[in-house]
Scaffold this active site. Structure first.
Site: not given
Length: 330
Positions: A93, A254
């Protein structure tokens, strides 16, 4: 300096804080989310994920813009002040000039000592070169040990509280998990976990060494096929730590990214809360073993995330949200 040489104070200010006006609402506390033990390490169920902390914009991209250092430091210290004692991080990270591990070290252990109750979970497997480009996952014992030692160095620790083995694919985890189990026996790691795994891979790992947590993608409308796996982890006493739990808007229907299901918005309005807070609350309602690790570089979002740990959803509200969740499986 040893990993257990931790300060008992969570204050990092050089001056005492100003008195809070009586009319100012009390700050939320992560303790309101409840507590779970990662092995023998108790943590509040609202934690903090550091993936986005080193940079602004999209996470883990090669040309990431480094986040302002003072802001990142302030967010980490504010998290501790709000009772957050479970931080999720990794050596990969990082962005130019900023590393999540180094920020944790400098912000929370300025004198070489972390707060006594702080639990830092890191992960190994994925790898990036100095430019930030992704390279082949660590698979050999030597490569995994090198990643563990890099996390130790960056965090300024002599052992790691928890190391999650991040997996790509469904192949055997035995050799890799066995290598980490040997480092656990050697005292470099206290507890082990798994990330992005199948139930079969969990079973395989448990034959080698104890597993205290599973980190998989999960949330409202995200991987509803994991519902049984989530419950099984609870039955086994294993924490389930979902990632991307609040970064999933639109997935369940969706719809275009950034939109939310009307049912979720209805519940949010009823609580005067944001959709992200409702997503976190739903996550915590899936069982006492669910731990949330939302990440942010914004102090206001941090306060909101911690406050979500105190939200109580009714059975009717949970049923409404469960319907949105299950619809994604159709």
């Amino acid at each position: 300096m040893t990993a257990d040489s931790r300060t008992t104070t969570a204050s990092f200010a050089t001056q005492p804080p100003a008195a809070t006006p009586a009319s100012t609402p009390a700050s939320p506390s992560a303790s309101a989310s409840g507590t779970w033990k990662l092995g023998d390490l108790p943590v509040h169920r609202i934690g903090f994920g550091t993936m986005r902390l080193p940079q602004t914009g999209a996470a883990l991209v090669e040309d990431a813009v480094p986040r302002d250092r003072e802001q990142a430091t302030a967010v980490l210290r504010k998290a501790v002040e709000l009772g957050v004692n479970h931080f999720d991080t990794a050596a990969f990270y990082f962005s130019p000039l900023r590393s999540a591990n180094e920020l944790l070290n400098s912000a929370l252990a300025p004198a070489g000592r972390y707060p006594d109750d702080l639990v830092i979970a890191t992960k190994v497997g994925p790898a990036r070169d100095a430019s930030g480009a992704w390279v082949t996952h660590a698979r050999t014992p030597r490569e995994l040990r090198a990643q563990v030692e890099e996390n130790l160095r960056q965090l300024g620790r002599d052992h790691l509280d928890l190391v999650n083995l991040r997996i790509l694919g469904t192949d055997s985890v035995a050799e890799r998990f066995g290598a980490l189990a040997e480092l656990r026996e050697a005292g470099l790691i206290r507890h082990l976990g798994l990330s992005n795994v199948t139930p079969e891979q969990l079973d395989e790992a448990r034959e080698i060494a104890p597993v205290v947590c599973v980190q998989n993608m999960y949330g409202i409308g995200v991987r509803p096929e994991y519902d049984a796996f989530v419950r099984r982890c609870g039955d086994l006493g294993i924490a389930f730590v979902p990632f991307y739990a609040i970064a999933a808007a639109g997935r369940e229907t969706g719809a275009k990214a950034g939109t939310e299901a009307e049912e979720l918005l209805t519940v949010a309005r009823a609580h005067g809360a944001s959709p992200a807070q409702i997503r976190l609350a739903w996550t915590l309602h899936q069982g006492p073993h669910l731990l949330a690790i939302p990440g942010t570089g914004d102090p206001g979002h941090l306060v909101d995330n911690v406050a979500a740990g105190a939200l109580k959803l009714s059975e009717e509200e949970l049923a409404l949200l469960d319907g949105v969740h299950r619809a994604a499986a159709v």
